[in-house]
Design an enzyme around this catalytic site. Structure first.
Site, PDB file in Angstrom:
ATOM      1  N   SER A   6       0.836  -1.199   0.000  1.00 29.16           N
ATOM      2  CA  SER A   6       0.000   0.000   0.000  1.00 29.16           C
ATOM      3  C   SER A   6       0.871   1.249   0.000  1.00 29.16           C
ATOM      4  O   SER A   6       1.667   1.471   0.918  1.00 29.16           O
ATOM      5  CB  SER A   6      -0.906   0.009   1.228  1.00 29.16           C
ATOM      6  OG  SER A   6      -1.552   1.258   1.317  1.00 29.16           O
ATOM      7  N   HIS A  31      -1.394  -1.035  -4.204  1.00 26.98           N
ATOM      8  CA  HIS A  31      -2.661  -0.582  -3.635  1.00 26.98           C
ATOM      9  C   HIS A  31      -2.587   0.921  -3.358  1.00 26.98           C
ATOM     10  O   HIS A  31      -1.620   1.406  -2.765  1.00 26.98           O
ATOM     11  CB  HIS A  31      -2.904  -1.358  -2.334  1.00 26.98           C
ATOM     12  CG  HIS A  31      -4.231  -1.122  -1.690  1.00 26.98           C
ATOM     13  ND1 HIS A  31      -5.390  -1.741  -2.111  1.00 26.98           N
ATOM     14  CD2 HIS A  31      -4.587  -0.341  -0.641  1.00 26.98           C
ATOM     15  CE1 HIS A  31      -6.400  -1.367  -1.337  1.00 26.98           C
ATOM     16  NE2 HIS A  31      -5.939  -0.511  -0.439  1.00 26.98           N
ATOM     17  N   ASP A  33      -4.694   4.063  -1.657  1.00 28.07           N
ATOM     18  CA  ASP A  33      -5.788   4.435  -0.764  1.00 28.07           C
ATOM     19  C   ASP A  33      -6.196   5.873  -0.992  1.00 28.07           C
ATOM     20  O   ASP A  33      -5.412   6.795  -0.732  1.00 28.07           O
ATOM     21  CB  ASP A  33      -5.337   4.274   0.692  1.00 28.07           C
ATOM     22  CG  ASP A  33      -5.274   2.814   1.082  1.00 28.07           C
ATOM     23  OD1 ASP A  33      -6.298   2.131   0.923  1.00 28.07           O
ATOM     24  OD2 ASP A  33      -4.212   2.375   1.531  1.00 28.07           O
ATOM     25  N   MET A  35      -8.528   8.856   0.132  1.00 21.86           N
ATOM     26  CA  MET A  35      -9.322   9.308   1.285  1.00 21.86           C
ATOM     27  C   MET A  35      -9.735  10.746   1.057  1.00 21.86           C
ATOM     28  O   MET A  35      -8.901  11.584   0.696  1.00 21.86           O
ATOM     29  CB  MET A  35      -8.484   9.208   2.552  1.00 21.86           C
ATOM     30  CG  MET A  35      -7.925   7.818   2.784  1.00 21.86           C
ATOM     31  SD  MET A  35      -6.886   7.830   4.246  1.00 21.86           S
ATOM     32  CE  MET A  35      -6.392   6.103   4.294  1.00 21.86           C
ATOM     33  N   HIS A  64      -8.453   1.987  -4.089  1.00 20.10           N
ATOM     34  CA  HIS A  64      -9.438   1.801  -3.023  1.00 20.10           C
ATOM     35  C   HIS A  64     -10.007   3.164  -2.657  1.00 20.10           C
ATOM     36  O   HIS A  64      -9.309   3.991  -2.073  1.00 20.10           O
ATOM     37  CB  HIS A  64      -8.709   1.136  -1.829  1.00 20.10           C
ATOM     38  CG  HIS A  64      -9.541   0.957  -0.611  1.00 20.10           C
ATOM     39  ND1 HIS A  64      -8.985   0.640   0.619  1.00 20.10           N
ATOM     40  CD2 HIS A  64     -10.877   1.034  -0.408  1.00 20.10           C
ATOM     41  CE1 HIS A  64      -9.945   0.542   1.521  1.00 20.10           C
ATOM     42  NE2 HIS A  64     -11.102   0.780   0.936  1.00 20.10           N
ATOM     43  N   MET A  66     -12.040   5.392  -0.515  1.00 20.65           N
ATOM     44  CA  MET A  66     -12.709   5.635   0.774  1.00 20.65           C
ATOM     45  C   MET A  66     -13.276   7.038   0.692  1.00 20.65           C
ATOM     46  O   MET A  66     -12.746   7.997   1.280  1.00 20.65           O
ATOM     47  CB  MET A  66     -11.694   5.493   1.918  1.00 20.65           C
ATOM     48  CG  MET A  66     -11.324   4.045   2.178  1.00 20.65           C
ATOM     49  SD  MET A  66      -9.797   3.902   3.094  1.00 20.65           S
ATOM     50  CE  MET A  66      -8.644   4.037   1.752  1.00 20.65           C
ATOM     51  N   MET A 135     -12.158  -5.110   5.117  1.00 18.20           N
ATOM     52  CA  MET A 135     -11.286  -4.228   5.901  1.00 18.20           C
ATOM     53  C   MET A 135     -11.019  -4.864   7.262  1.00 18.20           C
ATOM     54  O   MET A 135     -11.950  -5.295   7.940  1.00 18.20           O
ATOM     55  CB  MET A 135     -11.939  -2.853   6.107  1.00 18.20           C
ATOM     56  CG  MET A 135     -12.004  -1.970   4.872  1.00 18.20           C
ATOM     57  SD  MET A 135     -10.422  -1.605   4.098  1.00 18.20           S
ATOM     58  CE  MET A 135      -9.521  -0.828   5.431  1.00 18.20           C
ATOM     59  N   GLY A 140      -8.725   4.790   7.232  1.00 19.61           N
ATOM     60  CA  GLY A 140      -8.366   6.193   7.461  1.00 19.61           C
ATOM     61  C   GLY A 140      -6.876   6.375   7.701  1.00 19.61           C
ATOM     62  O   GLY A 140      -6.312   7.374   7.296  1.00 19.61           O
ATOM     63  N   PHE A 141      -6.271   5.376   8.322  1.00 16.81           N
ATOM     64  CA  PHE A 141      -4.857   5.522   8.676  1.00 16.81           C
ATOM     65  C   PHE A 141      -4.123   4.194   8.522  1.00 16.81           C
ATOM     66  O   PHE A 141      -4.688   3.139   8.811  1.00 16.81           O
ATOM     67  CB  PHE A 141      -4.728   6.009  10.128  1.00 16.81           C
ATOM     68  CG  PHE A 141      -5.407   7.331  10.353  1.00 16.81           C
ATOM     69  CD1 PHE A 141      -4.737   8.523  10.101  1.00 16.81           C
ATOM     70  CD2 PHE A 141      -6.735   7.376  10.761  1.00 16.81           C
ATOM     71  CE1 PHE A 141      -5.383   9.746  10.268  1.00 16.81           C
ATOM     72  CE2 PHE A 141      -7.390   8.595  10.931  1.00 16.81           C
ATOM     73  CZ  PHE A 141      -6.708   9.785  10.687  1.00 16.81           C
ATOM     74  N   GLY A 143      -0.889   1.674   9.695  1.00 18.81           N
ATOM     75  CA  GLY A 143      -0.208   1.368  10.944  1.00 18.81           C
ATOM     76  C   GLY A 143      -1.097   1.023  12.122  1.00 18.81           C
ATOM     77  O   GLY A 143      -0.633   1.029  13.259  1.00 18.81           O
ATOM     78  N   ASP A 173      -7.204  -5.913   4.181  1.00 15.40           N
ATOM     79  CA  ASP A 173      -6.512  -4.614   4.169  1.00 15.40           C
ATOM     80  C   ASP A 173      -6.573  -4.004   5.565  1.00 15.40           C
ATOM     81  O   ASP A 173      -7.651  -3.729   6.082  1.00 15.40           O
ATOM     82  CB  ASP A 173      -7.230  -3.713   3.147  1.00 15.40           C
ATOM     83  CG  ASP A 173      -6.620  -2.330   3.007  1.00 15.40           C
ATOM     84  OD1 ASP A 173      -5.557  -2.068   3.587  1.00 15.40           O
ATOM     85  OD2 ASP A 173      -7.233  -1.504   2.293  1.00 15.40           O
ATOM     86  N   GLY A 174      -5.392  -3.808   6.159  1.00 18.27           N
ATOM     87  CA  GLY A 174      -5.301  -3.153   7.465  1.00 18.27           C
ATOM     88  C   GLY A 174      -4.637  -4.043   8.496  1.00 18.27           C
ATOM     89  O   GLY A 174      -5.158  -5.114   8.813  1.00 18.27           O
ATOM     90  N   GLY A 175      -3.461  -3.625   8.968  1.00 20.38           N
ATOM     91  CA  GLY A 175      -2.758  -4.411   9.988  1.00 20.38           C
ATOM     92  C   GLY A 175      -2.265  -5.757   9.485  1.00 20.38           C
ATOM     93  O   GLY A 175      -2.087  -6.684  10.271  1.00 20.38           O
ATOM     94  N   GLY A 195       0.762  -2.179   4.117  1.00 22.05           N
ATOM     95  CA  GLY A 195       1.515  -0.934   4.024  1.00 22.05           C
ATOM     96  C   GLY A 195       2.751  -0.990   4.880  1.00 22.05           C
ATOM     97  O   GLY A 195       3.862  -1.310   4.417  1.00 22.05           O
TER      98      GLY A 195
HETATM   99  C1  DX5 Z   1      -6.372   1.884   5.745  1.00 20.05           C
HETATM  100  C2  DX5 Z   1      -5.973   1.598   4.315  1.00 20.05           C
HETATM  101  C3  DX5 Z   1      -4.904   0.583   4.165  1.00 20.05           C
HETATM  102  C4  DX5 Z   1      -3.594   0.940   4.769  1.00 20.05           C
HETATM  103  C5  DX5 Z   1      -3.044  -0.299   5.391  1.00 20.05           C
HETATM  104  O1  DX5 Z   1      -7.300   2.931   5.734  1.00 20.05           O
HETATM  105  O2  DX5 Z   1      -7.094   1.175   3.565  1.00 20.05           O
HETATM  106  O3  DX5 Z   1      -4.716   0.210   2.802  1.00 20.05           O
HETATM  107  O4  DX5 Z   1      -2.650   1.440   3.845  1.00 20.05           O
HETATM  108  O5  DX5 Z   1      -1.906   0.056   6.082  1.00 20.05           O
HETATM  109  P1  DX5 Z   1      -1.218  -0.900   7.123  1.00 20.05           P
HETATM  110  O6  DX5 Z   1      -0.784  -2.134   6.388  1.00 20.05           O
HETATM  111  O7  DX5 Z   1      -0.079  -0.091   7.627  1.00 20.05           O
HETATM  112  O8  DX5 Z   1      -2.247  -1.220   8.186  1.00 20.05           O
HETATM  113 ZN    ZN Z   2      -6.866   0.267   1.321  1.00 17.61          ZN
END
Ligand code: DX5
Ligand code: ZN
Length: 223
Positions: A6, A31, A33, A35, A64, A66, A135, A140-141, A143, A173-175, A195
């Site tokens: 990402s 990927h 993102d 926002m 993606h 959002m 998700m 939104g963020f 990490g 996607d996420g963590g 990411g």
């Molecule tokens: C979150 C995003 C993710 C994000 C994942 O809002 O949709 O794509 O980049 O980041 P990590 O892998 O750091 O959780």
């Molecule tokens: Zn994403």
């Protein structure tokens, strides 16, 4: 397995360089993102960034959205070089026309659901999509820590896919790190957005290869 670093976790001062690094890593997808500061409490980047990275990543650009009003953004992202566009099921009545619009633009169609959203919300759309994005953090963020409670949703979507004989991808996607990616692979995921756990490694190439190798092995233990 598809590994999708990402760009949100990349160096924002060097998007072209980071996209080229992802390209050299052998990752199948990149990927992106998007926002809008309304659907999620953050702003990332828009079509011009996609246009800027397009020449540097030769394979699939996974966009993606959002965003609260993705209908005004679909064509600009396609013109900028997106290969697939994912919108959120939380948009309610807008979802059907959005999926049709993405299809009519000739791009891969994705549908995402947030952690608080019931998995049954995506059930009516399964025949119309190329990708379901589960998700595993509140968007939104980057990490943030992985939300374990999302894993049964991956299992449910995988069960529906089998039952209906469909072949859409199941993306998480996420963590996502090596451990959570394997957990999701065992539940039926085949596409992994990551990411922080990938871009922050010295060798993105080794990190991508390792995630692909371990998730492939974990999928052999499908629960
Ligand atoms: C979150 C995003 C993710 C994000 C994942 O809002 O949709 O794509 O980049 O980041 P990590 O892998 O750091 O959780
Ligand atoms: Zn994403």
């Amino acid at each position: 397995m598809v590994i999708a670093p990402s760009l949100l976790a990349a160096d924002f001062g060097r998007f072209a360089h980071e996209a080229a690094r992802a390209d050299r890593s052998g990752a199948e997808w990149l990927h992106l993102d998007i926002m809008d500061g309304q659907f999620v409490p953050n702003i990332s980047f828009g079509p011009e960034v996609v246009r800027a990275v397009r020449p540097h990543f030769k394979r699939f650009l996974d966009v993606h959205l959002m965003c609260g009003k993705p209908e005004i953004l679909l064509e600009p992202f396609v013109k900028a070089g997106a290969d697939g566009l994912t919108v959120h099921v939380e948009l309610g009545a807008q979802v059907t026309p959005l999926l049709w619009k993405i299809r009519s633009l000739g791009k891969k169609v994705g549908l995402a659901l947030n952690p608080p959203t019931n998995v049954n919300e995506v059930r009516p759309f399964l025949e119309q999509v190329d990708l379901i994005l589960v998700m595993t953090v509140n968007p939104g963020f980057g990490g943030q820590p992985f939300i374990e409670e999302c894993v049964p949703k991956v299992q449910q979507v995988a069960a529906w896919r089998k039952e209906l004989g469909l072949d859409f991808r199941i993306e998480v996607d996420g963590g996502i790190n090596l451990q959570t990616a394997c957990e999701c692979a065992r539940a039926g995921a085949d596409t992994f957005v990551s990411g922080t756990a990938l871009f922050r490694q010295h060798s993105l190439t080794q990190a991508v290869a390792k995630m692909r190798r371990l998730t492939t092995a974990a999928a052999g233990e499908l629960v």
